[in-house]
Every structure is written in C-alpha cells, then in structure tokens.
Design a protein around this motif. Structure first.
Motif, short mmCIF file in Angstrom:
data_model
loop_
_atom_site.label_atom_id
_atom_site.label_comp_id
_atom_site.label_asym_id
_atom_site.label_seq_id
_atom_site.Cartn_x
_atom_site.Cartn_y
_atom_site.Cartn_z
N SER A 242 0.68 -1.18 0.02
CA SER A 242 0.13 0.09 0.09
C SER A 242 0.87 1.26 -0.23
O SER A 242 1.85 1.24 0.70
N GLN B 289 -3.62 0.37 -7.94
CA GLN B 289 -5.01 0.38 -7.87
C GLN B 289 -5.70 1.37 -6.65
O GLN B 289 -5.28 1.17 -5.60
N HIS C 113 -7.93 3.37 -4.32
CA HIS C 113 -8.94 3.13 -3.62
C HIS C 113 -9.23 4.28 -2.32
O HIS C 113 -8.67 5.16 -2.28
#
Length: 86
Positions: free
Chosen positions: A61, A84, A86
C-alpha cells in the motif's frame, strides 16, 4: 489544500518506482505498508484453500499526500505504474 491518495500494488518494484516519480513531482508525504490479502475463513472440505493462503503474495500500500493542484498528476502516475486507487 492537501489531498490524500491511497493505492495498492501487487509488485514492490512498481510501488517503489511510483514513489520515486511522485517524489520528483513534489508530493508532500509518502507512506508505505505491506499487508497480506485476507481470505475468508477456512472450510473443512478445502485443504487447498489453506495452501493458497500460505502462498499468498503480499499487497503493498502506498499513501500519498499532495497539493490539490497536483492530485490529477499523482493519480495518473499511480495508475501508469500499476497501482489500484481506492
């Protein structure tokens, strides 16, 4: 104004490359974490599922703080290198 972005990477190299580029773009802060993808509780009829959990790849992350005017640039950089959002 400061905006925070959070993205996941499945490859450490791509995450580190993204962080390097974001630093050169002048982000305010970058933080890294590593986590294992959680799986649902094991069922008694699936030994394979427990083997898959043990071999799960970590997820990386990346949390980034940017000025509002640089938000779009940071978002595009993260996506370009496989993150990605989020």
């Amino acid at each position: 104004m400061e905006i925070n972005l959070e993205a996941r990477f499945f490859d450490r190299f791509n995450m580190e490359k993204t962080a390097e580029i974001l630093r050169s773009q002048g982000v305010l802060d970058i933080r890294f974490t590593t986590e294992n993808e959680s799986t649902p509780p094991y069922s008694t009829d699936s030994y394979v599922q427990s083997m898959d959990h043990d071999a799960a790849e970590p997820i990386y992350s990346l949390r980034v703080s940017v000025e509002k005017s640089r938000y779009r640039q940071a978002e595009d950089t993260i996506i370009k290198y496989g993150g990605q959002l989020h």
